[in-house]
Design a protein around this motif. Sequence first.
Motif, short mmCIF file in Angstrom:
data_model
loop_
_atom_site.label_atom_id
_atom_site.label_comp_id
_atom_site.label_asym_id
_atom_site.label_seq_id
_atom_site.Cartn_x
_atom_site.Cartn_y
_atom_site.Cartn_z
N LEU A 133 -109.63 2.06 48.75
CA LEU A 133 -108.26 1.81 48.72
C LEU A 133 -108.23 0.68 48.04
N ASN A 134 -107.19 0.29 47.12
CA ASN A 134 -107.23 -1.08 46.45
C ASN A 134 -105.75 -1.74 46.95
N LEU A 135 -105.60 -2.20 48.19
CA LEU A 135 -104.56 -2.70 48.56
C LEU A 135 -104.04 -3.86 47.76
N TRP A 136 -102.76 -3.94 47.83
CA TRP A 136 -102.00 -5.03 47.38
C TRP A 136 -102.21 -6.43 48.09
N GLN A 137 -102.75 -7.66 47.11
CA GLN A 137 -103.23 -8.56 47.96
C GLN A 137 -102.54 -9.95 47.34
N LYS A 138 -101.93 -9.72 46.05
CA LYS A 138 -101.26 -10.98 45.42
C LYS A 138 -100.88 -10.74 44.04
N ASP A 139 -99.62 -11.53 43.55
CA ASP A 139 -99.36 -11.39 42.48
C ASP A 139 -100.39 -11.81 41.51
N ARG A 140 -100.47 -10.73 40.29
CA ARG A 140 -101.41 -11.32 39.43
C ARG A 140 -100.96 -10.41 38.12
N ALA A 141 -101.90 -10.88 36.74
CA ALA A 141 -101.24 -10.40 35.72
C ALA A 141 -101.73 -8.97 35.64
N LEU A 142 -100.81 -8.03 35.18
CA LEU A 142 -100.98 -6.66 35.11
C LEU A 142 -101.02 -5.98 33.83
N HIS A 143 -100.95 -7.03 32.77
CA HIS A 143 -100.96 -6.62 31.44
C HIS A 143 -102.13 -7.65 30.78
#
Length: 376
Positions: free
Chosen positions: A245-255
Amino acid sequence: MFDCIIVGAGPAGSSAAYHLAKQGHSVLVLEKANFPREKSCGGGVSPAIAQWFDFDFSPVVQNQVSQVKYTFKMGDPAEVELQGVTPMWMVQRGQFDNFLMEQATAKGAEFKSGVEVTGASLQGETWQVQTNNGTFEGKYLIAADGANSSVAKLLGMDVTPTVAAASLQIPGDVSDRRKTTAFFDFGSLKNGFMWCFPKADGYSFSAAYVRDSKGKSEELKKQLTKYAESFNLDASQGEYQEHALNLWQKDRALHSDRALLVGEAAGMVDPLIGEGIRPAMFTGVKAADAIMAALEGDANALASYTESVNQEWGANLAKADFLAGLFFKAPKIAYKMGVKRPAAGQLMGKILCGELSYSQVAEKATQKLKFIPGIG
């Protein structure tokens, strides 16, 4: 040349494909598994997803849950009848994912299953995607290939650590009462939890570490087996699968340049209760909007996608992560003071059904938990 190539045919990828194809854009979806395929997943879906689509999901909804039963170490139960909410949907992921892709192909998306991506390179303004079945070209690329996204790695994007999770699917008769009840157990799995969702012809048991990236898989199987036995079921008759599972951890670039991450490739899994389908579909819809805007000449469309997802969903998941941190510091106390309280149980149920966000309840929950010895 396709307007967009999407790698991965889960809920995020198929949602993006549907909305792009619906607007007349050429879309190719590549999926390494042969569809239809089974997927290790609890299969609970918030009915709130319906707002993003114009078709009926009822063909793949096996039953609906309007009650939640919480336990701590498989005892000390608290049962909640959810009030004023649309019941949560129970689905089999293999059927659900195949259904979504059928909706996308009906709108004109092209789908190739059994095709594995082996490379991707941007040549000018064109993505060349290499696979075990040839090379395909597209103007934009969406990585929807799950928790251990190979495409995100090929793009050189930030890949966050995953946690171990597992599911145990046990066939059998389900009583009428159990068909409308979702079950959650805390305390049995250290730094994680377990849940059971009823289906039309059996049970889906799941377990996940949410505060431990090094949790051992042997413990997952051990605790899931015990949990199934507490339902008077024989775990040896079920199908056990482990997954990341890839849990949300922090804001990061998604592009990146002419590419987007969606779903678990973007880490869009709730770090408190493990919900992944609804946020995955949300990112798929948002990604389609961004690609369409980019095709129309909006140079900031992909950056705006990152900003929008981080603001609209990341902020909510940040609250979930904060609450998870508080809860798992002293889970027994937090269970008694938090989950077991009738009002708190209702709130958790409403979050599961998509009718409340963490942002709406986090401040009140924090005030209650932070004064508990060992937590605050």
